[in-house]
Design an enzyme around this catalytic site. Structure first.
Site, PDB file in Angstrom:
ATOM      1  N   GLU A 214      57.430-106.413  43.699  1.00 37.00           N
ATOM      2  CA  GLU A 214      58.106-107.527  44.384  1.00 37.00           C
ATOM      3  C   GLU A 214      58.654-107.063  45.733  1.00 37.00           C
ATOM      4  O   GLU A 214      58.448-107.704  46.767  1.00 37.00           O
ATOM      5  CB  GLU A 214      59.281-108.049  43.535  1.00 37.00           C
ATOM      6  CG  GLU A 214      58.897-108.763  42.260  1.00 37.00           C
ATOM      7  CD  GLU A 214      58.776-107.849  41.058  1.00 37.00           C
ATOM      8  OE1 GLU A 214      58.596-106.610  41.242  1.00 37.00           O
ATOM      9  OE2 GLU A 214      58.842-108.350  39.922  1.00 37.00           O
ATOM     10  N   GLY A 269      69.774 -98.297  38.356  1.00 38.98           N
ATOM     11  CA  GLY A 269      69.677 -99.453  39.258  1.00 38.98           C
ATOM     12  C   GLY A 269      70.827-100.437  39.068  1.00 38.98           C
ATOM     13  O   GLY A 269      71.473-100.866  40.027  1.00 38.98           O
TER      14      GLY A 269
HETATM   15  O1  F6P Z   1      63.869-104.647  36.403  1.00 31.82           O
HETATM   16  C1  F6P Z   1      63.677-103.323  36.057  1.00 31.82           C
HETATM   17  C2  F6P Z   1      64.168-102.434  37.099  1.00 31.82           C
HETATM   18  O2  F6P Z   1      63.677-101.170  36.776  1.00 31.82           O
HETATM   19  C3  F6P Z   1      65.687-102.426  37.204  1.00 31.82           C
HETATM   20  O3  F6P Z   1      66.287-101.570  36.328  1.00 31.82           O
HETATM   21  C4  F6P Z   1      65.857-102.073  38.622  1.00 31.82           C
HETATM   22  O4  F6P Z   1      67.147-102.346  39.029  1.00 31.82           O
HETATM   23  C5  F6P Z   1      64.799-102.918  39.269  1.00 31.82           C
HETATM   24  O5  F6P Z   1      63.711-102.822  38.380  1.00 31.82           O
HETATM   25  C6  F6P Z   1      64.391-102.535  40.655  1.00 31.82           C
HETATM   26  O6  F6P Z   1      63.843-101.251  40.738  1.00 31.82           O
HETATM   27  P1  F6P Z   1      63.750-100.497  42.115  1.00 31.82           P
HETATM   28  O7  F6P Z   1      65.126-100.338  42.642  1.00 31.82           O
HETATM   29  O8  F6P Z   1      63.101 -99.187  41.801  1.00 31.82           O
HETATM   30  O9  F6P Z   1      62.910-101.322  43.046  1.00 31.82           O
END
Ligand code: F6P
Length: 549
Positions: A214, A269
């Site tokens: 995303e 996170g």
């Molecule tokens: O939704 C799962 C997750 O791993 C969360 O724990 C985390 O906050 C989010 O995705 C975003 O991950 P990243 O900071 O690596 O983009």
């Protein structure tokens, strides 16, 4: 290492089961007849006051719950957590978000690294960067000052910043407006880009891994948009900074190392808002307010770490939650802040709780045979009253609620705040006291109704009461008091995870979802399905592909 105690094999667990049979049909109100319940069932921390008297529990229940925490070795677990042991065993990592807000100079060496020094080096870089932005030292490609920051991130790299940014709206003081893009749905990015001026916009790409589909897709589209709106490739550095643990991927994406604010794999996170992930917040509220937020977090960290069980606010909330979740059959918990600026707080702790304690394998690798994390949800009051409160008052489900309110308002024009808080107090009272059959009959008769009408309506207008609530009353929402509230719930989650004997700091379930979506992505737009799916999914993919063309 965390202790590995099956909570159901403790002696307090069995006694709590018996206790729940005894209390199940009692009335909360009757318990006020014994002792000074208001005094005994409340705790204070500076200008934060917790009243937990409106719960269906008695002194013995509380003692047994505290025994449970002891039998599950909560104190050993806290020590392991605060001293940086690798308590996230499935990823072989420490869990050190409290270190993100410990005062400068408070030494903590973990895995050979001076954690405090590393934390403050980044905090100082963030402060210098924010000062450059606000003083106009850092400008966009056409020489204009930066007026808008767009955070691109999802989950823990989004929800905390959004929540704090919204909650601290009265403290926005730098003139910088923040926007948040999280969803892969391109409509969200589209709407934000409509509102901002390319030459005055800074994108903060926030991602611990710097590989989340995303975030990377949104970041690439934002960069393309910038180049299509007057910027040259060499200008991108003036408009993109990164917050990440992954330097290699950040530079691969084209963001210079010097424009990267790092954090570390020991920051989960969903516990990262006090790390560089909070950069957009600092951009809006300024350096001093951000430091006050960190101070508030630290003060509650210290309270949790050092206060005995009986006076410990996060522990008390955790134990009450366990009581309803494991002994009284509640499946959900609502968090209801009576303050509009706090409108993202329930969503933030929905992730905090559900990603942490949504687990069904214990710390020995065995499936659990008891309930773990509840479903967390909520909306601000009084809006919630006009939406879902009906079910809390008169539905068949037991829903313990946390009501969070503030004595002072930032904009106390007229009587708005008085009315808001009158509702706040009235709801917790009504949920506990209810309205008896007799009272309803009297009310209806006073209205001059016929006896037939009175008898018809009475059952629908009765409220059983005994719907439990915690009241968390804070003097005023400030950066510091928000810090208390955030750390309070973080440590509630930690305490519950310890007692449920689960690992609260990994999220393998979410990782699987990411892989599955990637598999399907390659098939969208193809004439032939891979045939690897169940019949329903195969059919849906076919339908989608038909409608797309
Ligand atoms: O939704 C799962 C997750 O791993 C969360 O724990 C985390 O906050 C989010 O995705 C975003 O991950 P990243 O900071 O690596 O983009």
């Amino acid at each position: 290492m965390l202790p590995k105690v099956n909570p159901t094999l403790t002696s307090s667990w069995k006694k709590l089961q018996q206790k729940s049979e005894e209390l199940r049909n009692q009335s909360i109100v009757d318990h006020f007849e014994h002792g000074d319940r208001v005094q005994d069932y409340s705790l204070s921390f500076q200008n934060l006051y917790l009243d937990f008297s409106k719960n269906l529990l008695d002194d013995e229940t509380i003692t047994l719950l505290q025994d449970l925490a002891r039998e599950c070795k909560l104190d050993d677990a806290k020590e392991a957590f605060f001293t940086g042991e690798h308590i996230n065993e499935t990823e072989d990592r420490s869990v050190l978000h409290p270190a993100l807000r410990s005062p400068r100079g408070e030494k903590l060496i973990v895995d050979g690294e001076d954690v405090n020094k590393a934390v403050w080096t980044v905090l100082d870089r963030m402060a210098a960067f924010v000062n450059d932005l606000t003083e106009g030292e850092w400008r966009g490609f056409d020489g204009e000052r930066i007026s808008d920051v767009v955070n691109i991130g999802i989950g823990g790299s989004d929800l905390g910043s959004v929540m704090v940014y919204e909650a601290l709206t009265p403290y926005h003081s730098t003139g910088i407006t923040c926007h948040f893009v999280s969803n892969i749905d391109g409509n969200q990015l589209h709407e934000v880009l409509q509102k901002v001026n390319p030459g005055r916009t800074l994108f903060v790409v926030s991602s611990k891994s710097f590989s989340t589909i995303e975030t990377m897709t949104n970041a690439r589209s934002a960069r393309k948009w910038l180049l299509e709106h007057g910027a040259q490739k060499s200008d991108v550095a003036k408009h993109f900074v990164a917050v990440s643990t992954n330097e290699e991927r950040v530079t691969e994406f084209g963001i210079d190392r010097k424009n990267m604010f790092e954090f570390w794999d020991w920051v989960g996170g969903r516990y990262s808002v006090s790390s560089a992930i909070g950069l957009p917040v600092m951009c809006a509220i300024g350096v001093n307010h951000f430091h006050e937020f960190l101070e508030g977090l630290h003060e509650m960290d210290e309270h949790f770490r050092r206060t005995p069980l009986a006076d410990n606010i996060p522990v008390t909330l955790a134990l009450i939650g366990i009581w309803y979740n494991n002994f009284m059959g509640a499946e959900t918990e609502a968090i209801i802040p009576y303050y509009q600026y706090m409108h993202r707080f329930p969503a933030y702790f929905q992730q905090g709780n559900m990603e942490s304690n949504g687990k069904s394998v214990d710390r020995t690798g065995a499936p659990v045979d008891y309930e773990t994390g509840p479903i967390i949800w909520g909306e601000p009051g009084t809006n919630g009253q006009h939406a879902f409160f009906q079910l809390i008052h008169q539905g068949t489900k037991l829903i313990p609620c946390d009501f969070i309110g503030f004595a002072q308002s930032h904009h106390d024009a007229g009587d708005h705040h008085q009315i808001l808080m009158a509702n706040f107090f009235a709801q917790t009272e009504a949920l506990m006291v209810g309205k008896s059959h007799e009272e309803v009959l009297n009310d209806l008769r006073k209205q001059g109704m016929s006896e037939e009408q009175v008898q018809f309506l009475a059952p629908y207008k009765e409220f059983s009461g005994d719907r439990p609530t915690n009241t968390i009353l804070v003097k005023k929402l400030t950066p510091k008091s928000l810090g208390w509230l955030v750390a309070m719930y973080e440590h509630k989650i930690f305490t519950q995870g310890v007692i449920w004997n689960i690992f609260s700091f990994d999220q393998w379930g979410v990782e699987l979802g990411k892989k599955l979506a990637n598999n399907i992505l390659s098939e969208l737009g193809q004439d032939q399905s891979s045939g690897k799916h169940d019949p329903s999914t195969t059919n849906l993919l076919k339908k989608f592909n038909e409608w797309r063309s």
